[in-house]
Write an enzyme that holds these catalytic residues in place. Structure first.
Site, PDB file in Angstrom:
ATOM      1  N   ASN A 195       4.400  82.385  75.583  1.00 19.77           N
ATOM      2  CA  ASN A 195       5.791  82.818  75.614  1.00 19.77           C
ATOM      3  C   ASN A 195       6.609  81.727  76.289  1.00 19.77           C
ATOM      4  O   ASN A 195       6.466  81.474  77.481  1.00 19.77           O
ATOM      5  CB  ASN A 195       5.881  84.133  76.392  1.00 19.77           C
ATOM      6  CG  ASN A 195       7.311  84.652  76.533  1.00 19.77           C
ATOM      7  OD1 ASN A 195       8.279  83.934  76.328  1.00 19.77           O
ATOM      8  ND2 ASN A 195       7.446  85.910  76.910  1.00 19.77           N
ATOM      9  N   HIS A 216      11.236  86.562  68.885  1.00 18.50           N
ATOM     10  CA  HIS A 216      10.824  85.951  70.147  1.00 18.50           C
ATOM     11  C   HIS A 216       9.332  86.174  70.344  1.00 18.50           C
ATOM     12  O   HIS A 216       8.815  87.277  70.116  1.00 18.50           O
ATOM     13  CB  HIS A 216      11.625  86.570  71.294  1.00 18.50           C
ATOM     14  CG  HIS A 216      11.042  86.285  72.642  1.00 18.50           C
ATOM     15  ND1 HIS A 216      10.731  85.015  73.053  1.00 18.50           N
ATOM     16  CD2 HIS A 216      10.716  87.113  73.672  1.00 18.50           C
ATOM     17  CE1 HIS A 216      10.236  85.065  74.279  1.00 18.50           C
ATOM     18  NE2 HIS A 216      10.218  86.325  74.677  1.00 18.50           N
ATOM     19  N   CYS A 262      15.231  84.955  77.027  1.00 10.76           N
ATOM     20  CA  CYS A 262      14.534  84.853  75.746  1.00 10.76           C
ATOM     21  C   CYS A 262      15.455  85.033  74.549  1.00 10.76           C
ATOM     22  O   CYS A 262      15.057  84.750  73.414  1.00 10.76           O
ATOM     23  CB  CYS A 262      13.393  85.855  75.692  1.00 10.76           C
ATOM     24  SG  CYS A 262      12.269  85.721  77.101  1.00 10.76           S
TER      25      CYS A 262
END
Length: 334
Positions: A290, A259, A124
């Site tokens: 996500n 993020h 990420c």
């Protein structure tokens, strides 16, 4: 015998991001489609994560396809001819082929051959890492124009019965073109890792174990509370360090784009940083999910579309994830 002096390259003094491109999975997956296998509810998922729907890619749509679409948009909007791009970096953890790199395929598809091309795996934090590398390589003279892509098809590496992370994940790609600038457009990074906690989020098995019939297909898992505490407390400190490295304060920001891991983490981040009300916060997770390395450029792309007045303003971007790897920097929005 005299030894000749080697030549070393030097490049532009400053760099900036010229443009963003985006591609989301073609399927919209609401919470209701996922709650059965994890014995949960739409209400529970929304309360815990803020996710209402997530985008996922259909069977024949690959992460490389998503990366190509996002890259083509970024290149078109940048005004840079694709043949002038001599560096392509793709941040990904979901290239289902160990080789060739996704970057080499994307470079060919967008007309950037024979650009230097490679994939980078920092989960990420991958987009932040790739931007840092592109900035440094251009300023060193090793590249002139860079295409940086975060691309993921996380639905390929998810167990629909896993309650720890499966309902969080989506598919998509975000891309930027980076090149020389007359003024600083990408501040110094704050990046690092904590491999001592690598088991907190990552794959639950190896490909060799799968090959040998010892495990099922490896999928992503996480220790939710460990990751939450690390993200909220430690990453807030990293975000503050990134502001200091850029020589600014939170009041100077136009946008904050973390993020897209969890809406609760994003909200707590904003409190920890004491962000003024005028700072626009990326909350793409509500409808995209996500998307790991793709989440920051996707969220930024959406913010710029919804708030064109942000152009030219400062944005703090921070990525963090598997392997407890993190990267943050302040950038000037195109």
């Amino acid at each position: 015998m005299s030894i000749p002096t080697l030549k070393q390259s030097t490049g532009a003094q400053f760099t900036r991001i010229y443009s963003y491109g985006a591609a989301r999975g073609d399927l919209i997956v609401p919470n209701e489609e996922l709650i059965g296998p994890i014995d949960s509810s739409d209400e529970w998922i929304q309360q815990r994560t803020g996710i209402v729907t997530r985008t996922r890619a259909s069977h024949d749509l690959s992460a490389t396809d998503l990366a190509t679409t996002a890259a083509l948009e970024a290149i078109e909007k940048s005004g840079v001819a694709p043949e002038l791009i001599d560096l392509v970096i793709v941040a990904t953890i979901s290239n289902v082929r160990q080789t060739p790199s996704m970057a080499a395929v994307v470079a060919d598809r967008v007309g950037a051959n024979p650009a230097a091309a490679y994939d980078t795996n920092a989960a990420c934090a991958g987009f932040s890492y790739a931007v840092t590398q592109a900035d440094a390589l251009i300023r060193s003279g090793a590249g002139h124009y860079a295409l940086v892509v975060g691309a993921e098809k996380l639905s390929d590496v998810v167990d629909p019965t896993d309650r720890s992370i499966s309902f969080l994940l989506g598919d998509g790609a975000g891309a930027v073109v980076i090149g020389p600038s007359d003024t600083p457009g990408i501040a110094a990074p704050v990046w690092g890792s904590d491999g001592s906690k690598a088991d907190a989020v990552g794959m639950n098995a190896t490909l060799t174990q799968f090959r040998d019939g010892e495990t099922e297909w490896p999928t992503l898992r996480q220790e939710g509370q460990t990751v939450f505490r690390w993200a909220v407390w430690d990453m807030a400190k990293v975000a503050k360090q990134a502001l200091e490295a850029a020589g600014i304060t939170s009041a100077d920001l136009a946008a904050f784009i973390p993020h897209q891991a969890n809406m609760r983490i994003i909200d707590e981040f904003a409190k920890q940083l004491g962000l003024p009300e005028h700072v626009v916060i990326g909350r793409d997770i509500a409808t995209t999910g996500n998307t790991s390395a793709a989440s920051i450029p996707l969220a930024t792309h959406r913010l710029l579309a919804e708030h064109p007045e942000l152009s030219g303003g400062l944005a703090l971007q921070i990525g963090f994830g598997a392997g407890l790897v993190f990267g943050a920097q302040v950038i000037v929005l195109p």
